[in-house]
Design an enzyme around this catalytic site. Structure first.
Site, PDB file in Angstrom:
ATOM      1  CD  GLU A 196      -0.873   8.953 -22.022  1.00  0.00           C
ATOM      2  OE1 GLU A 196      -0.267   8.749 -20.957  1.00  0.00           O
ATOM      3  OE2 GLU A 196      -1.615   8.090 -22.540  1.00  0.00           O
ATOM      4  CG  HIS A 254       1.603   5.697 -21.111  1.00  0.00           C
ATOM      5  ND1 HIS A 254       0.958   6.349 -20.074  1.00  0.00           N
ATOM      6  CD2 HIS A 254       2.379   4.749 -20.542  1.00  0.00           C
ATOM      7  CE1 HIS A 254       1.361   5.840 -18.921  1.00  0.00           C
ATOM      8  NE2 HIS A 254       2.224   4.861 -19.180  1.00  0.00           N
ATOM      9  CB  CYS A 268       0.044   2.643 -17.542  1.00  0.00           C
ATOM     10  SG  CYS A 268       1.641   1.878 -17.162  1.00  0.00           S
TER      11      CYS A 268
END
Length: 175
Positions: free
Chosen positions: A172, A170, A80
């Protein structure tokens, strides 16, 4: 001990990045974005992740990555804001998106690269989690785009020779 380090630019997901790395049985540690290179060398860094964050790279006083990050020779992954920062610092252009992109999004693979090996071929769609208001408009020299979304022309970028990668989303985050 060898480790992956995360330079924290204020992302709400930095702790999640560290947890996901540790779930892969790899040691990781979070550092402030301005941590000196000597500290990282002493800690046996074999890879660097630049977290997301709330800033815009073109704002006065925006947090910047130290130059050693890109000169270290270890793989670098910007997530990001980390991707936008990488593009900005290495000669690309980052602009405010016409529309912000938050939540689930589909990216379309435009090319095959190291990051997506085994995940699909050109034209494949992947469901990801976006959270951004800025985007990379022009890639830095040597980089190529590997994916886009309806709102983001460069959702993934790489410079495989230098082992520098960027994700606008993202990875994660799992919802």
């Amino acid at each position: 001990m060898e480790q992956i380090i995360i330079l924290d630019f204020g992302s709400q997901y930095t702790q999640v990045i560290a947890r996901r790395i540790r779930e892969c049985q790899v040691y990781s540690k979070i550092y402030h974005f301005a941590t000196p290179a000597a500290q990282l060398r002493a800690d046996g860094v074999v890879g660097i992740i630049l977290s997301g964050g709330p800033a815009s790279v073109y704002d006065a006083g925006a947090p910047l990555a130290p130059s050693y990050v890109y000169e270290s020779g270890v793989p670098v992954l910007g997530i990001c804001y980390g991707m936008q920062l990488t593009a900005y610092l290495l000669g690309g252009e980052v602009v405010r998106s016409k529309r912000r992109e938050y939540g689930k999004a589909k990216i379309v693979l435009d090319g095959e690269g190291k990051l997506f090996r085994g995940l699909g071929k050109r034209g494949s769609r992947l469901l990801v989690w976006m959270s951004h208001g800025d985007q990379v408009k022009t890639l830095p020299p040597g980089f190529r785009a590997l994916a886009h979304s309806w709102n983001t022309p460069v959702a993934v970028m790489e410079e495989s020779r230098k082992k520098i990668y960027g994700l606008q989303f993202h990875p994660e985050v799992v919802h």
